[in-house]
Design an enzyme around this catalytic site. Structure first.
Site, short mmCIF file in Angstrom:
data_model
loop_
_atom_site.label_atom_id
_atom_site.label_comp_id
_atom_site.label_asym_id
_atom_site.label_seq_id
_atom_site.Cartn_x
_atom_site.Cartn_y
_atom_site.Cartn_z
N LYS A 227 0.86 -1.19 0.00
CA LYS A 227 0.00 0.00 0.00
C LYS A 227 0.89 1.24 0.00
O LYS A 227 1.69 1.45 0.91
CB LYS A 227 -0.92 0.02 1.22
CG LYS A 227 -1.77 1.29 1.31
CD LYS A 227 -2.45 1.40 2.67
CE LYS A 227 -2.95 2.83 2.87
NZ LYS A 227 -3.44 3.07 4.24
N GLY B 137 -7.77 9.03 10.52
CA GLY B 137 -7.97 9.07 11.96
C GLY B 137 -9.02 10.04 12.44
O GLY B 137 -9.20 10.20 13.65
N THR C 25 -8.17 3.30 13.10
CA THR C 25 -8.53 4.04 14.30
C THR C 25 -9.94 3.74 14.77
O THR C 25 -10.20 3.66 15.98
CB THR C 25 -8.38 5.55 14.06
OG1 THR C 25 -7.08 5.81 13.53
CG2 THR C 25 -8.55 6.34 15.35
#
Length: 256
Positions: free
Chosen positions: A99, A160, A209
């Site tokens: 990634k 996040g 998260t």
């Protein structure tokens, strides 16, 4: 679900990818992965211990034979840093499915798309299968697919943040134009956000998260598993059209 998600020739029955950061312990991370039904976990190569046997190692809790490890370039702000990080990951673990993320600034962690595109071209030329974190810009998403990225990963909102899917129109445009999997990456905060992403036609959702910082991460992981399944099933079913006025469930003709 009977249908599979295929990325660079690899097949997955789960469409939920989870991260390996912010958990209290690797053991909690492993329990969350099991509860989520995940088959792929993303690993920040610069932050997670993969080689120091004198310290707790992620591989001791998340078996690389059971989970596909997806090395990522979290924390990289230049293409050179990202390329160097993934080359080291390939040397350490033999991973070639990766990634890519190249960030623009510390405050927003928004992707630097010019650097991302440049790094993607170099990594693909170097033999990597690149899943790419990107903005929700359909133009850049198409460019990334055209250079050979095997999955397009537009943000739902900032990394996040838990703000959910802020631009569903652009996400939908990316889905409609793409011939490779589209996976929402970043911004999911709760199960309804994951369901929305899947109802837009995305092929999967990546999150960290939302699970790791939940009050009960294991229960949230279970909720996310069901949300992804429900959202995909709803998309495949085809939702009813929206109407401006009421439409009775029972016909009005023949009323007594």
């Amino acid at each position: 679900m009977s249908e599979v998600l295929e990325i660079a020739g690899r097949k997955f029955s789960s469409r939920l990818i989870i991260g390996t950061g912010k958990y209290e312990t690797y053991e909690q991370n492993a329990r969350a992965a099991e509860a989520a039904g995940a088959e792929m976990v993303t690993v920040a190569v610069r932050r997670v211990n993969l080689t120091d046997k004198d310290q707790p190692m992620l591989v001791d809790y998340l078996d690389p034979e059971k989970f596909v490890y997806l090395p990522n370039t979290a924390g990289c702000f230049t293409g050179e840093d990202a390329i160097r990080t993934l080359r080291l990951a390939r040397e350490a673990g033999g991973w070639d499915l990766v990634k890519l993320e190249v960030l623009s600034d510390q405050k927003t962690l928004y992707p630097d798309m010019e650097e991302t595109l440049r790094a993607a071209k170099l990594l693909i030329k170097d033999g990597f299968d690149v899943m790419v974190y990107c903005s929700d810009d359909p133009v850049y998403a198409k460019k990334l697919e055209d250079v050979g990225c095997c999955a397009i990963m537009p943000l739902g909102s900032l990394i996040g943040s838990g703000l959910g899917i802020l631009n569903p129109v652009n996400i939908r445009l990316i889905v409609e134009q793409s011939s490779v999997p589209v996976i929402v990456d970043a911004g999911v905060g709760t199960a309804s956000d994951a369901a929305v992403a899947m109802e837009l036609g995305c092929d999967g959702v990546l999150m960290n998260t939302a699970i790791a910082e939940a009050k009960d991460p294991i229960r949230m992981a279970t909720a996310m598993k069901h949300a992804v399944i429900a959202g995909r099933e709803a998309y495949r079913a085809g939702r009813m059209g929206k109407k401006r006025y009421a439409d009775p469930s029972s016909p009005l003709a023949g009323l007594i």
